[in-house]
Design a protein around this motif. Sequence first.
Motif, PDB file in Angstrom:
ATOM      1  N   ASN B 188       0.807  -1.212   0.000  1.00 46.19           N
ATOM      2  CA  ASN B 188       0.000   0.000   0.000  1.00 46.19           C
ATOM      3  C   ASN B 188       0.847   1.272   0.000  1.00 46.19           C
ATOM      4  O   ASN B 188       0.564   2.218   0.714  1.00 46.19           O
ATOM      5  N   THR B 189       1.884   1.268  -0.834  1.00 44.32           N
ATOM      6  CA  THR B 189       2.824   2.381  -0.859  1.00 44.32           C
ATOM      7  C   THR B 189       2.132   3.724  -1.043  1.00 44.32           C
ATOM      8  O   THR B 189       2.436   4.693  -0.337  1.00 44.32           O
ATOM      9  N   ILE B 190       1.220   3.777  -1.993  1.00 45.49           N
ATOM     10  CA  ILE B 190       0.566   5.052  -2.271  1.00 45.49           C
ATOM     11  C   ILE B 190      -0.191   5.545  -1.036  1.00 45.49           C
ATOM     12  O   ILE B 190      -0.081   6.712  -0.656  1.00 45.49           O
ATOM     13  N   GLU B 191      -0.900   4.642  -0.426  1.00 45.64           N
ATOM     14  CA  GLU B 191      -1.627   5.033   0.783  1.00 45.64           C
ATOM     15  C   GLU B 191      -0.689   5.604   1.835  1.00 45.64           C
ATOM     16  O   GLU B 191      -0.996   6.604   2.491  1.00 45.64           O
ATOM     17  N   VAL B 192       0.449   4.959   1.969  1.00 41.89           N
ATOM     18  CA  VAL B 192       1.413   5.422   2.974  1.00 41.89           C
ATOM     19  C   VAL B 192       1.912   6.820   2.643  1.00 41.89           C
ATOM     20  O   VAL B 192       1.978   7.698   3.508  1.00 41.89           O
ATOM     21  N   HIS B 193       2.222   7.041   1.374  1.00 42.35           N
ATOM     22  CA  HIS B 193       2.737   8.361   0.995  1.00 42.35           C
ATOM     23  C   HIS B 193       1.663   9.429   1.113  1.00 42.35           C
ATOM     24  O   HIS B 193       1.948  10.555   1.511  1.00 42.35           O
ATOM     25  N   VAL B 194       0.448   9.077   0.781  1.00 42.82           N
ATOM     26  CA  VAL B 194      -0.642  10.038   0.948  1.00 42.82           C
ATOM     27  C   VAL B 194      -0.763  10.404   2.426  1.00 42.82           C
ATOM     28  O   VAL B 194      -0.899  11.578   2.793  1.00 42.82           O
ATOM     29  N   SER B 195      -0.648   9.405   3.246  1.00 42.66           N
ATOM     30  CA  SER B 195      -0.735   9.652   4.686  1.00 42.66           C
ATOM     31  C   SER B 195       0.369  10.592   5.154  1.00 42.66           C
ATOM     32  O   SER B 195       0.135  11.526   5.921  1.00 42.66           O
ATOM     33  N   ARG B 196       1.570  10.337   4.671  1.00 44.15           N
ATOM     34  CA  ARG B 196       2.702  11.187   5.075  1.00 44.15           C
ATOM     35  C   ARG B 196       2.519  12.614   4.572  1.00 44.15           C
ATOM     36  O   ARG B 196       2.830  13.567   5.276  1.00 44.15           O
ATOM     37  N   LEU B 197       2.010  12.733   3.338  1.00 48.82           N
ATOM     38  CA  LEU B 197       1.764  14.070   2.794  1.00 48.82           C
ATOM     39  C   LEU B 197       0.738  14.806   3.642  1.00 48.82           C
ATOM     40  O   LEU B 197       0.900  15.989   3.961  1.00 48.82           O
ATOM     41  N   ARG B 198      -0.333  14.137   4.000  1.00 49.50           N
ATOM     42  CA  ARG B 198      -1.379  14.787   4.782  1.00 49.50           C
ATOM     43  C   ARG B 198      -0.830  15.266   6.112  1.00 49.50           C
ATOM     44  O   ARG B 198      -1.184  16.327   6.606  1.00 49.50           O
ATOM     45  N   LYS B 199       0.040  14.450   6.690  1.00 53.51           N
ATOM     46  CA  LYS B 199       0.584  14.837   7.982  1.00 53.51           C
ATOM     47  C   LYS B 199       1.401  16.130   7.852  1.00 53.51           C
ATOM     48  O   LYS B 199       1.388  16.982   8.734  1.00 53.51           O
ATOM     49  N   LYS B 200       2.087  16.267   6.718  1.00 48.48           N
ATOM     50  CA  LYS B 200       2.925  17.459   6.545  1.00 48.48           C
ATOM     51  C   LYS B 200       2.130  18.666   6.049  1.00 48.48           C
ATOM     52  O   LYS B 200       2.415  19.800   6.431  1.00 48.48           O
ATOM     53  N   LEU B 201       1.152  18.417   5.188  1.00 44.12           N
ATOM     54  CA  LEU B 201       0.473  19.536   4.531  1.00 44.12           C
ATOM     55  C   LEU B 201      -0.870  19.882   5.157  1.00 44.12           C
ATOM     56  O   LEU B 201      -1.434  20.935   4.866  1.00 44.12           O
ATOM     57  N   GLY B 202      -1.371  19.011   5.988  1.00 37.42           N
ATOM     58  CA  GLY B 202      -2.698  19.257   6.551  1.00 37.42           C
ATOM     59  C   GLY B 202      -3.692  18.243   6.010  1.00 37.42           C
ATOM     60  O   GLY B 202      -3.513  17.685   4.925  1.00 37.42           O
TER      61      GLY B 202
END
Lengths: 219, 219
Positions: B188-202
């Motif tokens: 689920n790489t994409i999900e993980v990266h989306v999660s990380r992005l949300r944490k940084k960007l809101g």
Amino acid sequence: MRILLIEDDTVLGAAVRDQIAGDGQSVDWVTRLDAATEALSGTGYDLMLLDLMLPDGRGIPFLRVLRARGDVTPVIILTALDQISDRIEGLNAGADDYMVKPFDLAELSARIGSVARRYAGNPNPIITHGGLEVDLAARSVLREGRPVTLTAREWALFEAFLQRPGQLLSKAQLEDKLYAFGSEVESNTIEVHVSRLRKKLGAGVIETERGLGYRLGAG
Amino acid sequence: MRILLIEDDTVLGAAVRDQIAGDGQSVDWVTRLDAATEALSGTGYDLMLLDLMLPDGRGIPFLRVLRARGDVTPVIILTALDQISDRIEGLNAGADDYMVKPFDLAELSARIGSVARRYAGNPNPIITHGGLEVDLAARSVLREGRPVTLTAREWALFEAFLQRPGQLLSKAQLEDKLYAFGSEVESNTIEVHVSRLRKKLGAGVIETERGLGYRLGAG
DNA sequence: ATCAATCTGACAGCAAGCTGACCGCCGCAA
DNA sequence: TTGCGGCGGTCAGCTTGCTGTCAGATTGAT
């Protein structure tokens, strides 16, 4: 802005002169190094365009002597394609930029504008960044008040960052800046130079963004 | 391209505005230096057209102050004063070009194109989205004014959304964008990266459409 | 309620980057 | 010419932190 054009090719010389004049700059055109020396003895120029092969000598030693004398006038080298090693040597000798013949006159205008802008603002503008004071025109850096001496490569690299503060620069972009032409650097040259710069300027000056490139740290 | 026109002559000003607008550029027209200062305090311009004689002051000191502040927006001077000293003074103060009145409107268009080209790649367009300010060229993001650092993968992912604002992107599409070639992403790489992005960007930046994919949230 | 889809904290492998060392090259001086 | 010194490119081993994976938690649809 007063520009000294040193070029023995009459066709190219005339074209360059007209182009620059069309940009509203004032140009003096000489075809020999001795005439250039004479011209330089008068009032100063803001920029020099220097061909590397001239009837009475080569441009690089000429530039080297100039720099040794303390002259910091910006110099753009005009060079033919088959003189790659000369370009590297030219950078070492203290040139600010290169144009490879045949070149686009509009691009020459752009480079002139860029180099000139770098030195715009009448006396030497001092950039302060963290504990550093940088005088681009004089090519000097003070760190905590103490002078730091940078080599030619280190300057070229540092300048690239100062010209775009805060912007991320990829290694490829920095290579283009350092080697002006697609010369083949096959190893981690940029990393090494960044490392050397950090050692001289302090650790916080250049920040790494893993996988992307480098950028100037927040002052 | 956004252009700020500073010109108090209403006839000339209107003509210039219409000419530039006809070229497809967006123009803001002010007739006083204080209005210009106010306009400049907002989002940046890509080019300034500056008359030298204005009701509330002269253009050259204005430009000098601007440059001293570090503003590098290209400036073309519009002047009725054909004096050489004024031209030199203007260029010294940091102008990029000048037009002597009366001038040909077509030539003005040409000069604008030329100056703009010279700076191509320089003025970084800023995308604002919600509380975010994104500078794609500099690879920098500000969130509520504070810098956010993204990793290489996070940038690639974020860029994919910015390039198609509002459009739904499936996980497969995003994988293609991130991994370019048929590499094997088995989890689920994409999900993980989306999660990380949300944490940084809101949290609101990237929205999930269950079973379909993701899209950039409404700014 | 149930199940599938998605989220996210944790972690380890590994590629990217760092840096000390080496050496060839060039310019300068004798 | 020879020797000297500094610059800069290359390399190797080390360090760093990104990124893919997984598992358990959470959410949403039916």
